[in-house]
Design a protein around this motif. Structure first.
Motif, short mmCIF file in Angstrom:
data_model
loop_
_atom_site.label_atom_id
_atom_site.label_comp_id
_atom_site.label_asym_id
_atom_site.label_seq_id
_atom_site.Cartn_x
_atom_site.Cartn_y
_atom_site.Cartn_z
N LYS A 121 0.84 -1.19 0.00
CA LYS A 121 0.00 0.00 0.00
C LYS A 121 0.88 1.25 0.00
N PRO A 122 0.59 2.20 -0.92
CA PRO A 122 1.44 3.39 -1.01
C PRO A 122 1.05 4.46 0.02
N SER A 123 1.97 5.40 0.25
CA SER A 123 1.63 6.62 0.99
C SER A 123 1.07 7.62 -0.01
N ILE A 124 0.10 8.44 0.44
CA ILE A 124 -0.62 9.36 -0.45
C ILE A 124 -0.45 10.79 0.04
N SER A 125 -0.23 11.71 -0.91
CA SER A 125 -0.25 13.16 -0.61
C SER A 125 -0.96 13.86 -1.75
N TRP A 126 -1.46 15.09 -1.46
CA TRP A 126 -2.25 15.86 -2.44
C TRP A 126 -1.68 17.28 -2.58
N SER A 127 -1.91 17.83 -3.78
CA SER A 127 -1.63 19.25 -3.98
C SER A 127 -2.74 19.87 -4.79
N LYS A 128 -2.96 21.20 -4.54
CA LYS A 128 -3.90 21.97 -5.38
C LYS A 128 -3.06 22.99 -6.13
N ASP A 129 -3.13 22.84 -7.44
CA ASP A 129 -2.26 23.65 -8.27
C ASP A 129 -0.82 23.43 -7.80
N THR A 130 -0.17 24.45 -7.19
CA THR A 130 1.21 24.27 -6.72
C THR A 130 1.29 24.19 -5.20
N GLU A 131 0.13 24.10 -4.53
CA GLU A 131 0.10 24.11 -3.06
C GLU A 131 -0.08 22.70 -2.53
N LEU A 132 0.84 22.26 -1.62
CA LEU A 132 0.74 20.95 -0.98
C LEU A 132 -0.35 21.02 0.09
N LEU A 133 -1.28 20.05 0.08
CA LEU A 133 -2.41 20.08 1.01
C LEU A 133 -2.14 19.22 2.23
N SER A 134 -2.70 19.64 3.35
CA SER A 134 -2.64 18.85 4.59
C SER A 134 -3.99 18.95 5.28
N ASN A 135 -4.24 18.09 6.26
CA ASN A 135 -5.52 18.08 6.96
C ASN A 135 -5.77 19.39 7.68
N ARG A 178 -16.19 28.87 -4.43
CA ARG A 178 -15.59 29.06 -5.76
C ARG A 178 -14.06 29.04 -5.69
N VAL A 179 -13.53 29.41 -4.53
CA VAL A 179 -12.07 29.45 -4.37
C VAL A 179 -11.45 28.04 -4.50
N ASP A 180 -12.28 27.00 -4.19
CA ASP A 180 -11.76 25.63 -4.23
C ASP A 180 -11.62 25.08 -5.64
N GLU A 181 -12.09 25.82 -6.65
CA GLU A 181 -11.94 25.34 -8.03
C GLU A 181 -10.46 25.29 -8.39
N GLY A 182 -10.05 24.30 -9.23
CA GLY A 182 -8.67 24.23 -9.66
C GLY A 182 -8.28 22.81 -10.01
N ARG A 183 -6.90 22.60 -10.17
CA ARG A 183 -6.36 21.30 -10.52
C ARG A 183 -5.80 20.64 -9.26
N TYR A 184 -6.20 19.37 -9.02
CA TYR A 184 -5.77 18.62 -7.85
C TYR A 184 -4.94 17.41 -8.30
N THR A 185 -3.78 17.23 -7.67
CA THR A 185 -2.89 16.13 -8.03
C THR A 185 -2.71 15.21 -6.83
N CYS A 186 -2.83 13.88 -7.10
CA CYS A 186 -2.59 12.87 -6.07
C CYS A 186 -1.23 12.24 -6.34
N PHE A 187 -0.36 12.16 -5.28
CA PHE A 187 0.95 11.54 -5.37
C PHE A 187 0.94 10.25 -4.57
N ALA A 188 1.40 9.14 -5.18
CA ALA A 188 1.45 7.83 -4.52
C ALA A 188 2.86 7.28 -4.58
N GLU A 189 3.35 6.71 -3.45
CA GLU A 189 4.72 6.21 -3.39
C GLU A 189 4.77 4.99 -2.46
N ASN A 190 5.45 3.90 -2.93
CA ASN A 190 5.76 2.78 -2.04
C ASN A 190 7.21 2.36 -2.29
#
Length: 1019
Positions: free
Chosen positions: A442-456, A475-487
């Motif tokens: 199972k990989p570890s997961i992290s997220w970013s919005k546009d160029t900002e790394l997200l945390s809880n 409306r501010v939440d609109e944008g591109r979201y990227t999921c990063f997975a690593e094992n």
């Protein structure tokens, strides 16, 4: 500085090879690109019965598995692998199928299983047996004759021969095939023993009987030697009480199967068979067949188990039998395994649960070998845990298999098959963006919005499975979201987008409504929504979605624009009342609003109707109020039905006469003592009358002294020194109690004391008093009354009857007779002068061939003193005697006389040799008939000339061998010619005559034509 660090982190993640293996070697068939799979059975062997006499000299056991790469196959017999290369081998492997050539019982009988194997593992099939079926011939020993008095019962034993398998079906034939014995209330064939049971033997049952046993498994039937059944005449016929001879044993069956219980009784009159379940009602899925002898239960369930009773009864008595039906079950899966892929080093449990009766035992196989573990729980899976697993559940009724492949795999994260998607979310709503890469471990997961790394945070959460949740979306939440997975085997990422739409809102909510049954109601509902989305309105009633198409009889959507979802409720019914919810939904969100509909109508059915107290003519009922359906109950109506009119409900007389709407008890009066009743209660309000309650449990009123006397008391006649008294029995509903019977009282007309006799049979309708000192034709007074355990009822009206007269004391004299033909004779005698003669019995038998016991009888009215005897044998000496009779019996016979019948007429018809037209006449000629040695001499010929289709015509008698007959234009006639002798008329010859000529029955030879010409010249 923080932004620079984040950009470097994202750059490193994006540049890492997505599927790179950082360490560890993975077998290629466990890697990400593995496309094969282990064997999955598509066809398995089944139990086979091979007839020992089969013309087919091989057995084929089927086995086929779907697998990639294709499977190879092995076969096992009784747990030992079959060697296909052995010498004198009978086995051939054809694909996966096993073929047994020239099978031999002691080598090839047993349990077989098939193994299918490829690189992913092995599975073993369910076991299938090979049995050799046979049905031997019946014993060749001659069967003894069965002699039974008429009126008694008979049992003919089938004694089936040795056979396998055990299941046979049985039929019986009478005298010759295929005259099968019809089965009815009097005759029964047990399908367990094969025996034939006749409850009451009749003269027509005489004949030779043979049992046919059939094995459907091997398609073979065999016949027993004939068993002669000889009914013995007995007059008068005796009555015999019901006697059960076929009794079903304690029986075990399986859920879902059908079962038949057998019961049959001997007795005269023929007994009636009744069935009961002692611990409840007979199942709804039952059927009584074979005039009561079979109780058949379809699709048996556990609740059908219990104690069953069959009861046989007739006027002479009853007989009972009880036995238990047990219901068990074949194993079936409650939970079973299925094929799955699991990450390396993850935890996993294979789970199997089965139901059945008895409770099945669970065992496991891995790759066809026993796997001795109580719990199939794996912690930190390894590649060695991969393979084909089989869970087996078994009890004494059978075995079931569940097969699954467990594949342990490891790979770097990849989003190839499940990339992050574009997601829509409603303003102020909640959204979840999924991240589901394929990866193991199972990989570890992290997220970013546009160029900002997200945390809880308070609005943003990263779930355990990697999904991203955002609350109170703006409306501010609109944008591109990227999921990063690593094992430990690599890393990958995938990007999606979030678009925010306007939220959906209810602008016109439904309002509560109140209607009467049959009226219409409207529920309003309107909503605003994002203009880029389509909106749909869904209505539900108490949580159940309304199908407007299927339920169009009561629901209709009114077309008021795309943003309006108004619902029309038509012809409201009580069941349509409840909470109505309007759901306005788009592809992004939904919103609901609810309102209540009240439907007022007739009351619901009362509940819990039961009898709380009872007397011989009344019962006190109690019940619980049903729903008033929003209109107060004004009154109750009580109805009843009794065991004598099971389907008819009648309004009951109550005390008080009117049962008010607030009452929950009432007394029903005017009932009949000792009668089984059911009651129901019906409520009424201002809106109508509701449905009746369920019937109360059956309840019998108390017993009382009978008040109805037997009717139509009379009698007389009978045998000498007897007084016969008859009456019409009291109907069962007037018994008023148990132990019902009759008291018969009688006395000579001039006597003072009555003689009383008690008869315990409630169905009795006559009593015969026998007394050797009873004078004949004496006047008696008779009367009858009923009694039960409570006492005696009133006597009937007194009737006058006479004791039986004496049987005739004199024999007829001057008995004479003569033969009329080979088969008929006439007999006459002087009438008896006694006044008590009802008629005469003529008894006749063949002097040489018959004994007097086999004599035939003819009855003649007392007004006659002659009769014709028909159906006699030709050229035979008969002995004949006559006796008078009356209701008291037969008088002495006359002296026997002898009559010799005539010799038989010729058995050969005349041969027609000529037909010739002469103007309006036709001339018919035939050859002289030469009688055989045992036939009578020809005295002449009879010619019947009749219109075709008619049985009557003109009869001519001639001593010549030709006749001239008139022709009839446009009509067809038939000419019948037969020889006439003192023994009667011989066989007939026919020819058809038409208005235009003659149609010969047979073609004429040249010789025949010459004979006709010569005859015509002689004319």
């Amino acid at each position: 500085m923080l932004h620079l660090t984040l950009l470097l982190h994202l750059l490193l993640l994006s540049l890492s090879p997505a599927d790179a293996s950082l360490h560890g070697e993975v077998p290629d068939f466990y890697g990400d690109e593995a496309t094969g799979y282990g064997p999955v059975f598509e066809e398995q062997p089944v139990d086979t019965i091979y007839p020992e006499e089969s013309p087919e000299d091989k057995i084929t056991m089927n086995c086929r598995a779907r697998a990639s790469p294709p499977a190879t196959y092995k076969w096992m017999l009784e747990g030992e692998e079959i060697d296909f290369d052995a010498e004198q081998n009978h086995y051939i492997l054809s694909g996966g199928n096993l073929v047994i050539n020239n099978p031999i019982k002691n080598q090839h009988e047993g349990k077989y299983s098939c193994l299918a194997t490829n690189m992913y593992g092995t599975v073993i099939s369910q076991e299938a047996s090979v049995q050799f079926g046979y049905l031997d011939l019946f014993s060749s020993e001659e069967r003894e004759s069965v002699y039974v008095k008429e009126g008694q019962g008979a049992v003919l034993l089938c004694a089936p021969p040795l056979h396998h398998p055990a299941e046979l079906s049985f039929r019986w034939i009478l005298n010759e095939f295929p005259t099968f014995i019809p089965l009815d209330q009097r005759r029964f064939v047990s399908q367990i023993t094969g025996n034939l049971y006749i409850s009451k033997v009749e003269a027509s049952d005489s004949g030779n009987y043979s049992c046919i046993a059939t094995s459907h498994a091997i398609s073979k039937s065999v016949f027993s030697n004939y068993i002669p059944l000889v009914p013995l005449t007995e007059r008068p016929l005796r009555k015999y009480p019901a006697d059960l001879k076929v009794k079903f044993p304690d029986t075990t069956t399986l859920v879902g199967q059908n079962v038949t219980l057998e019961c049959f009784a001997l007795g005269n009159p023929v007994p009636e068979i009744l069935w009961k379940k002692l611990d409840g009602e007979l199942p709804a899925n039952h059927e009584v067949r074979m005039a009561g002898a079979h109780l058949h239960l379809y699709n048996v369930q556990f609740e059908d188990a219990g104690t069953y009773r069959c009861e046989a009864k007739n006027l002479k008595g009853k007989d009972y039998h009880t036995a238990r039906l047990s219901v068990e079950a074949f194993p079936e899966w409650v939970e079973h395994i299925s094929s799955t892929e699991k990450d390396l080093n993850s935890d996993y449990t294979l789970s199997c649960t089965a139901a059945g009766e008895p409770q099945p035992r669970i065992r496991w196989l891995k790759n066809g070998e026993p796997f001795d573990r109580k719990e199939m729980r794996f912690s930190s899976l390894t590649f060695e845990n991969s393979g084909m697993y089989q869970c087996i559940a078994e009890n004494r009724h059978g075995v079931i298999f569940a097969n699954a492949e467990l594949r342990v795999f490891a790979c770097a994260p990849t989003f190839q098959h499940n990339p992050v998607k574009q997601v829509l979310a409603a303003k102020n709503g909640r959204v979840v963006i999924e991240c589901r890469p394929k990866a193991a471990p199972k990989p570890s997961i992290s997220w970013s919005k546009d160029t900002e790394l997200l945390s809880n945070s308070t609005r943003v959460f990263i779930w355990e499975d990697g999904s991203l949740e955002i609350l109170n979306v703006t409306r501010v939440d609109e944008g591109r979201y990227t999921c990063f997975a690593e094992n430990d085997r690599g890393k990958a990422n995938s990007t999606g987008s979030l678009l925010v739409t306007e939220s959906t809102k209810i602008t016109l909510a439904p309002a509560n409504a109140d209607v009467k049954v049959g009226e219409n109601a409207r529920m309003q509902c309107a909503a605003s929504h994002d203009s880029s989305l389509d909106i749909t309105f869904i209505w539900s009633l108490d949580g159940r979605v309304i199908d407007l198409h299927k339920e169009s009889q009561h629901y209709e959507r009114t077309p008021n624009g795309s943003s309006n979802g108004e619902l029309l409720i038509k012809n409201a019914m009580l069941k349509l009342a409840g909470r109505y919810t309007c759901t306005a939904q788009t592809t992004v969100d939904n919103v609901t609003a609810s309102a209540h509909l009240v439907v007022r109508g007739p009351p619901g059915a009362p509940g819990g109707v039961r009898v709380s107290d009872k007397t011989d003519k009344s019962v006190t009922l109690q019940w619980s109020r049903g729903a008033d359906n929003h209109s107060p109950i004004s009154k109750y109506t009580i109805q009843y039905r009794d065991s004598f009119a099971k389907d008819v409900w009648r309004n009951a007389t109550t005390s008080p006469t009117d049962v008010e709407g607030n009452a929950e008890t009432a007394t029903v009066v005017g009932l009949v003592p000792w009668t089984e009743y059911e009651f129901r209660v019906i409520a009424t309000n201002t809106l109508g009358t509701g449905e009746p309650s369920s019937p109360s449990p059956k309840e019998r009123t108390l017993d009382a002294v009978p008040v109805v006397a037997p009717s139509d008391v009379g009698g007389g006649g009978g045998t000498t020194r007897e007084l016969t008294i008859t009456w019409t029995p009291v109907q069962e509903q007037y018994y008023y109690g148990p132990d019902f019977g009759y008291i018969v009282a009688f006395k000579p007309h001039d006597a003072n004391e009555w003689i009383q006799v008690t008869i315990a049979d409630p169905h009795a309708k006559r009593y015969i008093h026998k007394d050797s000192a009873l004078p004949p034709s004496t006047e008696f007074q008779v009367k009858v009354k009923a009694f039960n355990n409570k006492g005696e009822g009133p006597y009937s009206l007194t009737a006058l009857i006479y004791s039986a007269q004496d049987a005739p004391s004199e024999a007829p004299v001057s008995v004479e007779g003569k033969a009329l033909s080979a088969t008929e004779a006439i007999l006459w005698w002087l009438p008896l002068l006694q006044s008590n003669i009802d008629g005469y019995q003529v008894k006749f038998w063949r002097s040489q061939e018959d004994s007097e016991g086999g004599a035939q009888r003819v009855v003649v009215s007392g007004r006659e003193n002659q009769t014709r005897l028909e159906g006699l044998k030709p050229d035979t000496l008969y002995l004949i005697e006559v006796r008078g009779y009356n209701s008291a019996g037969y008088g002495p016979p006359s002296e026997p006389i002898q009559i010799q019948t005539k010799r038989a007429p010729p058995s050969r018809p005349p041969k027609i040799i000529g037909k010739k037209l002469k103007g309006n006449f036709v001339n018919i000629a035939w050859e002289h008939v030469e009688p055989l040695a045992n036939e009578a001499t020809v005295n002449g010929y009879k010619v019947l000339y009749r219109q075709q289709g008619h049985s009557l015509g003109t009869l001519y008698t001639t001593s010549r061998r030709f006749i001239e007959l008139p022709l009839h234009a446009d009509e067809s006639y038939v000419v019948e010619v037969r020889a006439h002798t003192e023994g009667g008329d011989g066989a007939v010859a026919r020819i058809n005559i038409t208005g235009g000529g003659v149609m010969a029955a047979q073609s004429l030879s040249i010789l025949s034509l010459l004979l006709v010409a010569l005859l015509c010249l002689n004319l």
